[in-house]
Structure formats: structure tokens, C-alpha cells
Scaffold this active site. Structure first.
Site, PDB file in Angstrom:
ATOM      1  N   ASN A  84       0.816  -1.204   0.000  1.00 29.43           N
ATOM      2  CA  ASN A  84       0.000   0.000   0.000  1.00 29.43           C
ATOM      3  C   ASN A  84       0.858   1.267   0.000  1.00 29.43           C
ATOM      4  O   ASN A  84       2.087   1.204  -0.075  1.00 29.43           O
ATOM      5  CB  ASN A  84      -0.966  -0.031   1.187  1.00 29.43           C
ATOM      6  CG  ASN A  84      -2.346   0.496   0.817  1.00 29.43           C
ATOM      7  OD1 ASN A  84      -2.465   1.552   0.204  1.00 29.43           O
ATOM      8  ND2 ASN A  84      -3.375  -0.247   1.189  1.00 29.43           N
ATOM      9  N   HIS A 114      24.015  -0.066  11.838  1.00 30.73           N
ATOM     10  CA  HIS A 114      25.331   0.472  12.192  1.00 30.73           C
ATOM     11  C   HIS A 114      25.708   0.017  13.593  1.00 30.73           C
ATOM     12  O   HIS A 114      24.826  -0.313  14.392  1.00 30.73           O
ATOM     13  CB  HIS A 114      25.314   2.009  12.160  1.00 30.73           C
ATOM     14  CG  HIS A 114      24.734   2.586  10.920  1.00 30.73           C
ATOM     15  ND1 HIS A 114      25.456   2.745   9.768  1.00 30.73           N
ATOM     16  CD2 HIS A 114      23.480   3.037  10.647  1.00 30.73           C
ATOM     17  CE1 HIS A 114      24.681   3.274   8.829  1.00 30.73           C
ATOM     18  NE2 HIS A 114      23.481   3.461   9.339  1.00 30.73           N
ATOM     19  N   ALA A 170      -0.725  -3.338  13.557  1.00 33.91           N
ATOM     20  CA  ALA A 170      -0.367  -1.982  13.158  1.00 33.91           C
ATOM     21  C   ALA A 170       0.511  -1.308  14.211  1.00 33.91           C
ATOM     22  O   ALA A 170       0.299  -1.460  15.407  1.00 33.91           O
ATOM     23  CB  ALA A 170      -1.629  -1.157  12.927  1.00 33.91           C
ATOM     24  N   ARG A 193      -0.586 -14.604  20.378  1.00 42.47           N
ATOM     25  CA  ARG A 193      -1.253 -15.909  20.317  1.00 42.47           C
ATOM     26  C   ARG A 193      -0.967 -16.568  18.981  1.00 42.47           C
ATOM     27  O   ARG A 193      -0.559 -15.925  18.021  1.00 42.47           O
ATOM     28  CB  ARG A 193      -2.756 -15.792  20.546  1.00 42.47           C
ATOM     29  CG  ARG A 193      -3.547 -15.094  19.450  1.00 42.47           C
ATOM     30  CD  ARG A 193      -5.020 -15.040  19.821  1.00 42.47           C
ATOM     31  NE  ARG A 193      -5.815 -14.291  18.868  1.00 42.47           N
ATOM     32  CZ  ARG A 193      -6.439 -14.829  17.815  1.00 42.47           C
ATOM     33  NH1 ARG A 193      -6.316 -16.120  17.556  1.00 42.47           N
ATOM     34  NH2 ARG A 193      -7.163 -14.077  17.009  1.00 42.47           N
TER      35      ARG A 193
END
Length: 197
Positions: A84, A114, A170, A193
């Protein structure tokens, strides 16, 4: 003696200012600019650009714009994949995306990293030549296996594998590999879970 690209793909320290790597970066910038400026309905042109930009791309793939990457050639994408809007893939090492993968908006995948210690990160003498800053850099591959859903705003760090059939919630920051058939969320991302059992 290995080239800087070979060092990069081997997970060893590499020089980001190497001319061959810089050429790859500037090439990717040209293609991503062209792709991001293309008309979303011009599927022929967009497919051509992605075929030039990426290492490999399967069928039925939709990458929405804007899309950003570092080299492009180190990204491989399977079949039936949606990426997206506003995703960034820093593909100094390989980013492998399997089949039937859904990647939501604002996802960032990083292969480059790094040293944490400042003395190890800075290259002695680079301050004397500020036009070519050089920090010690190495890169580790990222793999997203089949049937994975990555939620919006997720950040995936170097060396991570996300196992098949898993879902990443999210806003998660994925610092370690996630096993297959897992629902994982949070910062740092943890399995909450098992799913698909």
C-alpha cells in the site's frame, strides 16, 4: 577480494560511498521517481518500471505510490501481493516477500544498520572530507514468508524473518523473527497468540 556489493550481501561491513553502490542508488532513485509520477491506471508502464527496478516480481502485484527503496535490485516479490501507499524498503541486503502477502500503508523495512558504539560507528578521518561522509554500515536480509499480513505503520528491522501465515499488528516494531502462524503486536513486537491452527 570481495566487492562492496558482495560485502553488503554477506552481512559484512561495506562502504556506502562505493561507486558501484552509488550507481545502484541513483538508478533506483530515477526509477522510483518515474514510478511515483506515473498514472495509477497505466498498468503497462508501471509493470515495466517495476520489472526494471526490482530484482524479481511475480504476477498480480500492486505497489501503490509513493514507494521508495534504496537499490531495488535486492527486492524480490512473489505472486498476489499488495503493497500500500508510502512504504519504504531499505534493501542494502535482500528483502524477500513471498506469495499472498498484504503490506499496509507506511510500512518500513530496513536491512541496513550500524554499530551502537560511537567509536565503532565513525570512520576515522571522514570529518576531514565532509563531502563523502562514511559510517561503518552492514546489512542483514529480511524475509516475509507466504500469506503474511503486515499492518499499517509497522517497522521491520534487519535480520528479521516473519513466518508464513502470520499477522503483524499496526504500529509494531519488529526487532526479532516471528514464527509462522502467529499474531504479533507491540514495541518490541511479541507473539500474543497462535493463529490458523
Amino acid at each position: 577480494m570481495q566487492s562492496e556489493i558482495e560485502n553488503c550481501l554477506a552481512g559484512q561491513q561495506f562502504n556506502t560511498s562505493d561507486p558501484e553502490l552509488q550507481e545502484l542508488i541513483h538508478r533506483a532513485r530515477r526509477f522510483t521517481k518515474e514510478y511515483n509520477g506515473s498514472v495509477s491506471t497505466d498498468t503497462v508502464s508501471r509493470k515495466r518500471i517495476l520489472s526494471e527496478l526490482l530484482g524479481s516480481i511475480g504476477s498480480n502485484v500492486n505497489i501503490d505510490t509513493p514507494f521508495y527503496c534504496d537499490y531495488g535490485k535486492h527486492i524480490s516479490i512473489g505472486n498476489n501481493v499488495i503493497i500500500n501507499i508510502n512504504c519504504t524498503f531499505v534493501d542494502c541486503n535482500k528483502i524477500e516477500i513471498g506469495n499472498n502477502v498484504l503490506i499496509a500503508s507506511n510500512v518500513q523495512i530496513y536491512t541496513a544498520t550500524h554499530p551502537v558504539e560511537m567509536q565503532e560507528r565513525l570512520v576515522e578521518g571522514w570529518v576531514e572530507n565532509p563531502s563523502v561522509p562514511y559510517f561503518r554500515t552492514y546489512a542483514l536480509p529480511v524475509k516475509i514468508e507466504d500469506n503474511v499480513w503486515i499492518g499499517g505503520g509497522v517497522i521491520i528491522l534487519p535480520g528479521v524473518t516473519i513466518g508464513r501465515n502470520s499477522v503483524i499488528g499496526a504500529g509494531s516494531i519488529v526487532t526479532k523473527s516471528i514464527p509462522e502462524n502467529s499474531l504479533a503486536v507491540g514495541n518490541p513486537c511479541r507473539v500474543v497468540r497462535k493463529i490458523n491452527q
